[in-house]
Design a protein around this motif. Sequence first.
Motif, mmCIF file in Angstrom:
data_model
loop_
_atom_site.group_PDB
_atom_site.id
_atom_site.type_symbol
_atom_site.label_atom_id
_atom_site.label_comp_id
_atom_site.label_asym_id
_atom_site.label_seq_id
_atom_site.Cartn_x
_atom_site.Cartn_y
_atom_site.Cartn_z
ATOM 1 N N ALA A 1 -0.951 11.391 5.064
ATOM 2 C CA ALA A 1 0.356 10.841 5.438
ATOM 3 C C ALA A 1 0.598 10.992 6.933
ATOM 4 O O ALA A 1 1.400 10.256 7.517
ATOM 5 C CB ALA A 1 1.470 11.529 4.651
ATOM 6 N N PHE A 2 -0.083 11.946 7.557
ATOM 7 C CA PHE A 2 0.074 12.201 8.983
ATOM 8 C C PHE A 2 -1.136 11.720 9.783
ATOM 9 O O PHE A 2 -1.258 12.035 10.964
ATOM 10 C CB PHE A 2 0.270 13.703 9.226
ATOM 11 C CG PHE A 2 1.379 14.294 8.414
ATOM 12 C CD1 PHE A 2 2.693 14.223 8.848
ATOM 13 C CD2 PHE A 2 1.117 14.910 7.194
ATOM 14 C CE1 PHE A 2 3.726 14.772 8.105
ATOM 15 C CE2 PHE A 2 2.142 15.460 6.437
ATOM 16 C CZ PHE A 2 3.449 15.382 6.886
ATOM 17 N N VAL B 1 5.481 1.600 -3.171
ATOM 18 C CA VAL B 1 4.283 2.357 -2.817
ATOM 19 C C VAL B 1 3.050 1.718 -3.437
ATOM 20 O O VAL B 1 1.989 1.627 -2.801
ATOM 21 C CB VAL B 1 4.420 3.824 -3.282
ATOM 22 C CG1 VAL B 1 3.093 4.571 -3.180
ATOM 23 C CG2 VAL B 1 5.484 4.543 -2.477
ATOM 24 N N TYR B 2 3.163 1.245 -4.667
ATOM 25 C CA TYR B 2 2.034 0.585 -5.335
ATOM 26 C C TYR B 2 1.608 -0.668 -4.573
ATOM 27 O O TYR B 2 0.413 -0.896 -4.348
ATOM 28 C CB TYR B 2 2.420 0.240 -6.771
ATOM 29 C CG TYR B 2 1.395 -0.597 -7.498
ATOM 30 C CD1 TYR B 2 0.264 -0.004 -8.067
ATOM 31 C CD2 TYR B 2 1.536 -1.977 -7.607
ATOM 32 C CE1 TYR B 2 -0.689 -0.775 -8.728
ATOM 33 C CE2 TYR B 2 0.602 -2.751 -8.264
ATOM 34 C CZ TYR B 2 -0.514 -2.139 -8.821
ATOM 35 O OH TYR B 2 -1.455 -2.903 -9.463
ATOM 36 N N ARG B 3 2.571 -1.482 -4.174
ATOM 37 C CA ARG B 3 2.233 -2.718 -3.465
ATOM 38 C C ARG B 3 1.609 -2.442 -2.102
ATOM 39 O O ARG B 3 0.609 -3.054 -1.729
ATOM 40 C CB ARG B 3 3.489 -3.586 -3.289
ATOM 41 C CG ARG B 3 4.023 -4.200 -4.563
ATOM 42 C CD ARG B 3 4.944 -5.383 -4.270
ATOM 43 N NE ARG B 3 5.966 -5.051 -3.295
ATOM 44 C CZ ARG B 3 7.118 -4.480 -3.589
ATOM 45 N NH1 ARG B 3 7.391 -4.169 -4.852
ATOM 46 N NH2 ARG B 3 8.002 -4.215 -2.647
ATOM 47 N N ARG B 4 2.197 -1.502 -1.369
ATOM 48 C CA ARG B 4 1.677 -1.222 -0.026
ATOM 49 C C ARG B 4 0.382 -0.418 -0.068
ATOM 50 O O ARG B 4 -0.518 -0.635 0.743
ATOM 51 C CB ARG B 4 2.736 -0.455 0.779
ATOM 52 C CG ARG B 4 3.998 -1.238 1.095
ATOM 53 C CD ARG B 4 3.755 -2.319 2.135
ATOM 54 N NE ARG B 4 3.350 -1.789 3.420
ATOM 55 C CZ ARG B 4 4.180 -1.503 4.428
ATOM 56 N NH1 ARG B 4 5.494 -1.705 4.268
ATOM 57 N NH2 ARG B 4 3.733 -1.044 5.583
ATOM 58 N N GLY B 5 0.298 0.530 -1.010
ATOM 59 C CA GLY B 5 -0.854 1.418 -1.034
ATOM 60 C C GLY B 5 -2.058 0.852 -1.760
ATOM 61 O O GLY B 5 -3.164 0.812 -1.213
ATOM 62 N N ILE B 6 -1.858 0.398 -3.010
ATOM 63 C CA ILE B 6 -2.976 -0.080 -3.820
ATOM 64 C C ILE B 6 -3.320 -1.522 -3.495
ATOM 65 O O ILE B 6 -4.477 -1.864 -3.231
ATOM 66 C CB ILE B 6 -2.646 0.067 -5.325
ATOM 67 C CG1 ILE B 6 -2.285 1.525 -5.650
ATOM 68 C CG2 ILE B 6 -3.820 -0.402 -6.173
ATOM 69 C CD1 ILE B 6 -3.388 2.510 -5.356
ATOM 70 N N GLN B 7 -2.330 -2.406 -3.496
ATOM 71 C CA GLN B 7 -2.595 -3.817 -3.245
ATOM 72 C C GLN B 7 -2.821 -4.112 -1.767
ATOM 73 O O GLN B 7 -3.628 -4.967 -1.417
ATOM 74 C CB GLN B 7 -1.433 -4.660 -3.777
ATOM 75 C CG GLN B 7 -1.275 -4.585 -5.302
ATOM 76 C CD GLN B 7 -0.139 -5.445 -5.809
ATOM 77 O OE1 GLN B 7 0.820 -5.732 -5.089
ATOM 78 N NE2 GLN B 7 -0.226 -5.858 -7.068
ATOM 79 N N PHE C 1 -3.092 3.185 2.736
ATOM 80 C CA PHE C 1 -3.098 4.466 2.038
ATOM 81 C C PHE C 1 -2.223 5.503 2.736
ATOM 82 O O PHE C 1 -1.503 6.264 2.088
ATOM 83 C CB PHE C 1 -4.535 4.974 1.906
ATOM 84 C CG PHE C 1 -5.455 4.016 1.203
ATOM 85 C CD1 PHE C 1 -5.275 3.724 -0.140
ATOM 86 C CD2 PHE C 1 -6.479 3.385 1.877
ATOM 87 C CE1 PHE C 1 -6.102 2.835 -0.801
ATOM 88 C CE2 PHE C 1 -7.315 2.490 1.232
ATOM 89 C CZ PHE C 1 -7.135 2.213 -0.106
ATOM 90 N N SER C 2 -2.275 5.555 4.045
ATOM 91 C CA SER C 2 -1.494 6.549 4.787
ATOM 92 C C SER C 2 0.001 6.282 4.633
ATOM 93 O O SER C 2 0.791 7.216 4.430
ATOM 94 C CB SER C 2 -1.883 6.535 6.264
ATOM 95 O OG SER C 2 -3.215 6.958 6.441
ATOM 96 N N PHE C 3 0.396 5.003 4.726
ATOM 97 C CA PHE C 3 1.801 4.661 4.595
ATOM 98 C C PHE C 3 2.321 5.000 3.201
ATOM 99 O O PHE C 3 3.391 5.600 3.050
ATOM 100 C CB PHE C 3 2.004 3.175 4.884
ATOM 101 C CG PHE C 3 3.432 2.724 4.767
ATOM 102 C CD1 PHE C 3 4.309 2.889 5.820
ATOM 103 C CD2 PHE C 3 3.901 2.149 3.599
ATOM 104 C CE1 PHE C 3 5.636 2.488 5.713
ATOM 105 C CE2 PHE C 3 5.218 1.736 3.479
ATOM 106 C CZ PHE C 3 6.083 1.908 4.537
ATOM 107 N N VAL D 1 5.287 7.763 2.046
ATOM 108 C CA VAL D 1 6.457 7.441 1.218
ATOM 109 C C VAL D 1 6.474 8.318 -0.037
ATOM 110 O O VAL D 1 7.521 8.832 -0.433
ATOM 111 C CB VAL D 1 6.450 5.948 0.836
ATOM 112 C CG1 VAL D 1 7.633 5.632 -0.081
ATOM 113 C CG2 VAL D 1 6.509 5.087 2.081
ATOM 114 N N GLY D 2 5.311 8.491 -0.663
ATOM 115 C CA GLY D 2 5.239 9.357 -1.841
ATOM 116 C C GLY D 2 5.574 10.802 -1.521
ATOM 117 O O GLY D 2 6.227 11.491 -2.317
#
Length: 319
Positions: free
Chosen positions: A57-58, A275-281, A285-287, A291-292
């Motif tokens: 995340a950082f 988070v699913y849309r930005r991270g998985i799709q 991953f960092s963003f 958020v998580g």
Amino acid sequence: MTKTAVQSSAPAKKDESGFARVWKNIKRCKWLYLMLLPALAWYLIFCYQPMYGAQIAFKQFNPAQGITGSPWVGFRYFQQFFRSPYLGRLIRNTLGISLYDIIVGFPAPILLALLINEVQQKYVQKVVQTVVYLPHFISTVVMAGMVLAFLAPNTGIVNSLIMSLGGESIHFMAKPEYFKTVFVLSGVWQGAGWGSIIYLAALTSIDPSLYEAAIVDGATKFQRLIRITLPCIAPTIMIMLILRMGSIFSVGYEKIILLYNDATMETADVISSYVYRRGIQGGEFSFSTAVGLFNSLINFIVIITFNKISRKFSEVSLW
């Protein structure tokens, strides 16, 4: 010489009452500890070990460079999330669905347990319990498909009933104002029976002599419910409420992404689905980790605060 012998044996006695006593208890209960190992291993592998990866995340995570090799960027992704035009919508929808679920869904297992407990015939009671438990074992994908089928505009059971009564068909899944109600009520249908188990267990621990004394004094069923049943299971209710408040920002994304669409995005999009849309799709991953992590921090603060409030006013708390 006797005094010296006693003094020399004192440290050995102290050691026996410490580590040796713990080891003796472990040996005596070795089979119980052995049964505990799989659950402990599950938490270590799937809950604690992944916490190492939260540091991305950082960092500007690059799979080729790995976690340790990725460059450090500090709070860049947290700032991106706080500046996002979707922030207000995400927090509003997440809180709205969670509070709706607490108001409607949290009392449902309690009421169901009280009703089941009032059934006198044991056979009927077991049949009812089995029937209300079954939806819990339906997968989220199948359950979402059933909801879509039931609420279909022309062929769904609900709209067929509405039209048979002279009303007009309603496209529930295309109207944003209906999404929260559909989401929460489907969750109540699926989880109320399973959630009632712990309250049924609490009801069985109530001393029957309390009810016998109340009957002798002429108390009605409602008075027994208010004066005996609810106060006796109140600690269990408070513990479950504290645990539920600890996940107030955690609305599962599985059912959300299975039920929402472009028409209902305004009221259906929550933090986990974002988070699913930005991270998985989207592969960010960092963003998504940032958020998580923010989501988990808020949940942690809420459960600490609510636990302290509960301990102060009801003397019931998790710790």
